[in-house]
Scaffold this active site. Structure first.
Site, PDB file in Angstrom:
ATOM      1  N   ASP A   1       0.612  -1.184  -0.032  1.00  0.00           N
ATOM      2  CA  ASP A   1       0.045  -0.155   0.002  1.00  0.00           C
ATOM      3  C   ASP A   1       0.902   1.220  -0.122  1.00  0.00           C
ATOM      4  OD1 ASP A   1      -1.231  -2.138   1.161  1.00  0.00           O
ATOM      5  OD2 ASP A   1      -3.062  -0.736   1.627  1.00  0.00           O
TER       6      ASP A   1
ATOM      7  N   LYS B   1     -10.392   0.043  -2.265  1.00  0.00           N
ATOM      8  CA  LYS B   1     -10.409  -0.060  -0.934  1.00  0.00           C
ATOM      9  C   LYS B   1     -10.642   0.987  -0.221  1.00  0.00           C
ATOM     10  CE  LYS B   1      -7.131  -1.202   2.764  1.00  0.00           C
ATOM     11  NZ  LYS B   1      -5.357  -1.528   3.374  1.00  0.00           N
TER      12      LYS B   1
ATOM     13  N   LYS C   1      -7.121   3.120  -3.206  1.00  0.00           N
ATOM     14  CA  LYS C   1      -7.351   3.262  -1.889  1.00  0.00           C
ATOM     15  C   LYS C   1      -7.760   4.444  -1.415  1.00  0.00           C
ATOM     16  CE  LYS C   1      -5.258   1.930   2.518  1.00  0.00           C
ATOM     17  NZ  LYS C   1      -4.311   1.402   3.239  1.00  0.00           N
TER      18      LYS C   1
END
Length: 254
Positions: free
Chosen positions: A110, A214, A175
């Protein structure tokens, strides 16, 4: 470009049919990222992750090796954060950090975009950074999650541009947030919005179908998670995986 508007009532929703607590658990990235988390707390939360069979543990770079050891023998992924939470490292340092966590056993990365470059409109820089990081992550057979940090962006146009760049390079997930970047209100207090419904709809609409979304920030309990799922999110970064799964058992009966 004007700000994009969505009607949440008519937005095409994903059905909750077929969901159960086990499926919800597998969509959870159990977040172990608080700056003051001790090693003892980390070990305990990894036990929680194993107990509830979550999708991944999301950990700080120095915890990756130990997380990989603790998750061995399970299908729980080890997600490591890079340039977290502000995205300000140089491109070469981001690449070096990503390579390190991958070598240490991360199966997902990430990473935070260079927020200042995105707000500045230096899209050539942002494009190159995402391209090089995703290429590296893919070379290890790992999944990439690109964190926009929407609270720090200043327009929908910037979010849409990031969705398009991420779609071009076939990232695994886009995300919403880190959960650790805060805005300062007029009263001097700090806050963040996290995974807003607007941003989830925008990211689902402007990302290619194979790019997943996400949600992180403000999705720590069952009802917000279910709403975010209906709006297209398939992974959720949160603390308190145990309570979430227990609440899902109570709601869905299994």
């Amino acid at each position: 470009m004007k700000e994009v508007t969505f009607d949440e009532k008519t937005f095409p929703k994903v059905s909750l049919e077929g969901l159960d607590s086990a499926k919800i658990a597998k969509m959870v990235d159990h977040s172990l990222l608080h700056p003051s988390m001790t090693d003892q707390e980390f070990e305990a939360e990894c036990e929680t992750a194993r107990k509830y069979n979550v999708g991944a543990v999301c950990v700080k770079p120095y915890h990756v090796k130990r997380a990989a050891e603790l998750m061995a023998g399970t299908d729980i992924k080890v997600a490591a954060v890079v340039a977290f939470p502000h995205g300000n490292s140089t491109m070469e340092i981001k690449l070096a950090e990503a390579r390190q966590v991958l070598e240490d056993g991360a199966t997902e990365v990430d990473f935070v975009v260079n927020i200042g470059k995105a707000v500045s409109g230096d899209w050539a820089y942002v494009d190159e950074e995402i391209r090089r990081l995703v290429q590296l992550i893919k070379s290890y057979g790992a999944d990439s999650k690109v964190i926009f940090e929407n609270d720090m962006l200043t327009s929908d146009e910037q979010k849409i541009k990031l969705c398009r760049i991420c779609s071009k390079y076939k990232v695994t997930f886009v995300k919403t947030s880190t959960g650790y970047c805060y805005k300062k209100d007029t009263d001097g207090k700090y806050y963040y919005d996290g995974a807003t419904h607007h941003d989830l709809m925008l990211m689902r609409t402007y990302s290619d179908a194979e790019v997943q979304v996400k949600a992180a920030g403000a999705v720590s309990t069952l009802e917000p998670v279910l709403t975010a799922y209906e709006l297209g999110a398939t992974r959720f970064g949160l603390k308190g995986a145990g309570k979430l799964v227990e609440d899902a058992k109570a709601k869905f009966g299994k």
